[in-house]
Design a protein around this motif. Structure first.
Motif, PDB file in Angstrom:
ATOM      1  N   UNK A   1       0.780  -1.187   0.001  1.00 52.44           N
ATOM      2  CA  UNK A   1      -0.014   0.002  -0.012  1.00 52.44           C
ATOM      3  C   UNK A   1       0.912   1.236   0.036  1.00 52.44           C
ATOM      4  N   UNK A   2       0.779   2.116  -0.923  1.00 50.64           N
ATOM      5  CA  UNK A   2       1.405   3.222  -0.988  1.00 50.64           C
ATOM      6  C   UNK A   2       0.801   4.509  -0.600  1.00 50.64           C
ATOM      7  N   UNK A   3       1.487   5.429   0.335  1.00 47.64           N
ATOM      8  CA  UNK A   3       0.776   6.404   0.667  1.00 47.64           C
ATOM      9  C   UNK A   3       1.409   7.887   0.329  1.00 47.64           C
ATOM     10  N   UNK A   4       0.591   8.961   0.059  1.00 49.67           N
ATOM     11  CA  UNK A   4       1.136  10.383  -0.211  1.00 49.67           C
ATOM     12  C   UNK A   4       1.842  10.374  -1.188  1.00 49.67           C
ATOM     13  N   UNK A   5       3.213  10.668  -1.209  1.00 51.12           N
ATOM     14  CA  UNK A   5       4.110  11.192  -2.285  1.00 51.12           C
ATOM     15  C   UNK A   5       4.531   9.801  -2.761  1.00 51.12           C
TER      16      UNK A   5
ATOM     17  N   UNK B   1       4.264   9.085  -6.753  1.00 52.82           N
ATOM     18  CA  UNK B   1       5.308   8.577  -7.636  1.00 52.82           C
ATOM     19  C   UNK B   1       5.180   7.231  -8.344  1.00 52.82           C
ATOM     20  N   UNK B   2       4.345   6.342  -7.755  1.00 55.37           N
ATOM     21  CA  UNK B   2       4.149   5.155  -8.184  1.00 55.37           C
ATOM     22  C   UNK B   2       2.800   5.296  -9.226  1.00 55.37           C
ATOM     23  N   UNK B   3       2.151   6.147  -8.991  1.00 54.67           N
ATOM     24  CA  UNK B   3       0.940   6.354  -9.868  1.00 54.67           C
ATOM     25  C   UNK B   3       0.037   5.390  -9.574  1.00 54.67           C
ATOM     26  N   UNK B   4      -0.091   4.635  -8.371  1.00 57.34           N
ATOM     27  CA  UNK B   4      -1.179   3.801  -7.761  1.00 57.34           C
ATOM     28  C   UNK B   4      -0.878   3.741  -6.069  1.00 57.34           C
TER      29      UNK B   4
ATOM     30  N   UNK C   1      11.237   6.655  -2.328  1.00 57.08           N
ATOM     31  CA  UNK C   1      11.505   5.385  -1.506  1.00 57.08           C
ATOM     32  C   UNK C   1      12.464   5.582  -0.484  1.00 57.08           C
ATOM     33  N   UNK C   2      13.695   5.934  -0.820  1.00 61.30           N
ATOM     34  CA  UNK C   2      14.757   6.308  -0.028  1.00 61.30           C
ATOM     35  C   UNK C   2      14.328   7.226   1.089  1.00 61.30           C
ATOM     36  N   UNK C   3      13.351   7.774   1.106  1.00 59.83           N
ATOM     37  CA  UNK C   3      12.816   8.651   2.325  1.00 59.83           C
ATOM     38  C   UNK C   3      11.824   8.031   3.127  1.00 59.83           C
ATOM     39  N   UNK C   4      11.164   6.872   2.716  1.00 61.41           N
ATOM     40  CA  UNK C   4       9.874   6.199   3.132  1.00 61.41           C
ATOM     41  C   UNK C   4      10.524   5.196   4.257  1.00 61.41           C
TER      42      UNK C   4
ATOM     43  N   UNK D   1      14.695  -8.383   6.454  1.00 61.90           N
ATOM     44  CA  UNK D   1      13.482  -8.630   7.129  1.00 61.90           C
ATOM     45  C   UNK D   1      12.724  -9.668   5.875  1.00 61.90           C
ATOM     46  N   UNK D   2      12.285 -10.740   6.361  1.00 61.99           N
ATOM     47  CA  UNK D   2      11.639 -11.732   5.457  1.00 61.99           C
ATOM     48  C   UNK D   2      10.030 -11.488   4.980  1.00 61.99           C
ATOM     49  N   UNK D   3       9.721 -11.492   4.119  1.00 58.67           N
ATOM     50  CA  UNK D   3       8.450 -11.380   3.405  1.00 58.67           C
ATOM     51  C   UNK D   3       7.474 -12.490   3.214  1.00 58.67           C
ATOM     52  N   UNK D   4       6.269 -12.688   3.396  1.00 61.22           N
ATOM     53  CA  UNK D   4       5.459 -13.727   2.929  1.00 61.22           C
ATOM     54  C   UNK D   4       4.445 -13.486   2.072  1.00 61.22           C
ATOM     55  N   UNK D   5       3.753 -14.121   1.561  1.00 62.29           N
ATOM     56  CA  UNK D   5       2.592 -14.006   0.686  1.00 62.29           C
ATOM     57  C   UNK D   5       1.450 -13.325   1.298  1.00 62.29           C
ATOM     58  N   UNK D   6       1.463 -13.342   2.694  1.00 66.69           N
ATOM     59  CA  UNK D   6       0.219 -13.016   3.478  1.00 66.69           C
ATOM     60  C   UNK D   6       0.721 -11.540   4.270  1.00 66.69           C
ATOM     61  N   UNK D   7       1.885 -10.950   4.060  1.00 71.98           N
ATOM     62  CA  UNK D   7       2.044  -9.784   4.445  1.00 71.98           C
ATOM     63  C   UNK D   7       1.509  -8.543   3.593  1.00 71.98           C
ATOM     64  N   UNK D   8       1.264  -7.532   4.734  1.00 70.26           N
ATOM     65  CA  UNK D   8       1.017  -6.241   3.951  1.00 70.26           C
ATOM     66  C   UNK D   8       2.123  -5.293   4.418  1.00 70.26           C
ATOM     67  N   UNK D   9       2.708  -4.640   3.335  1.00 70.51           N
ATOM     68  CA  UNK D   9       3.700  -3.670   3.711  1.00 70.51           C
ATOM     69  C   UNK D   9       3.044  -2.145   2.916  1.00 70.51           C
ATOM     70  N   UNK D  10       3.132  -1.430   4.126  1.00 67.35           N
ATOM     71  CA  UNK D  10       2.927  -0.068   3.837  1.00 67.35           C
ATOM     72  C   UNK D  10       4.027   0.926   3.508  1.00 67.35           C
ATOM     73  N   UNK D  11       4.067   1.608   2.468  1.00 66.83           N
ATOM     74  CA  UNK D  11       5.171   2.611   2.061  1.00 66.83           C
ATOM     75  C   UNK D  11       4.874   3.972   2.583  1.00 66.83           C
ATOM     76  N   UNK D  12       5.270   4.620   3.355  1.00 71.19           N
ATOM     77  CA  UNK D  12       5.137   5.734   4.336  1.00 71.19           C
ATOM     78  C   UNK D  12       6.197   6.803   4.045  1.00 71.19           C
ATOM     79  N   UNK D  13       5.703   7.708   3.209  1.00 70.86           N
ATOM     80  CA  UNK D  13       6.752   8.834   3.447  1.00 70.86           C
ATOM     81  C   UNK D  13       6.635   9.758   4.446  1.00 70.86           C
ATOM     82  N   UNK D  14       7.713  10.548   4.688  1.00 74.29           N
ATOM     83  CA  UNK D  14       7.701  11.179   5.894  1.00 74.29           C
ATOM     84  C   UNK D  14       6.791  12.393   5.770  1.00 74.29           C
TER      85      UNK D  14
END
Length: 79
Positions: free
Chosen positions: A5-9, A13-16, A45-48, A62-75
């Motif tokens: 999930x992408x938030x704000x900037x 930048x991802x356009x999604x 991403x370098x600032x997120x 940090x390992x990821x699995x198929x059931x994980x949710x990753x939030x990408x949060x800019x400052x």
């Protein structure tokens, strides 16, 4: 595949707002996101912060699995 999930900037930048990515670690996820969304996204991403299931992931190993949710949060600032 992890849900991203992408938030704000980062969303701008991802356009999604969301995506799914198959990555075994946070480091592999960063590389896959950069490949998919390009140089401008890499700059943002370098600032997120990345949160895996609500917990900040500070290490690329940090390992990821198929059931994980990753939030990408800019400052952000608030008041």
């Amino acid at each position: 595949m992890a849900s991203i999930r992408f938030f704000a900037a980062a969303a701008e930048a991802a356009a999604v707002d969301a995506a799914t990515i198959d990555a075994a670690t946070i480091g592999a996820l960063r590389a896959a996101l950069t490949t998919r969304y390009g140089a401008e996204f890499e700059r943002v991403l370098g600032r997120c912060s990345l949160l895996v299931n609500g917990t900040r992931a500070t290490d690329d190993a940090v390992p990821l699995s198929g059931s994980d949710t990753v939030d990408v949060l800019p400052p952000f600032a608030g008041g």
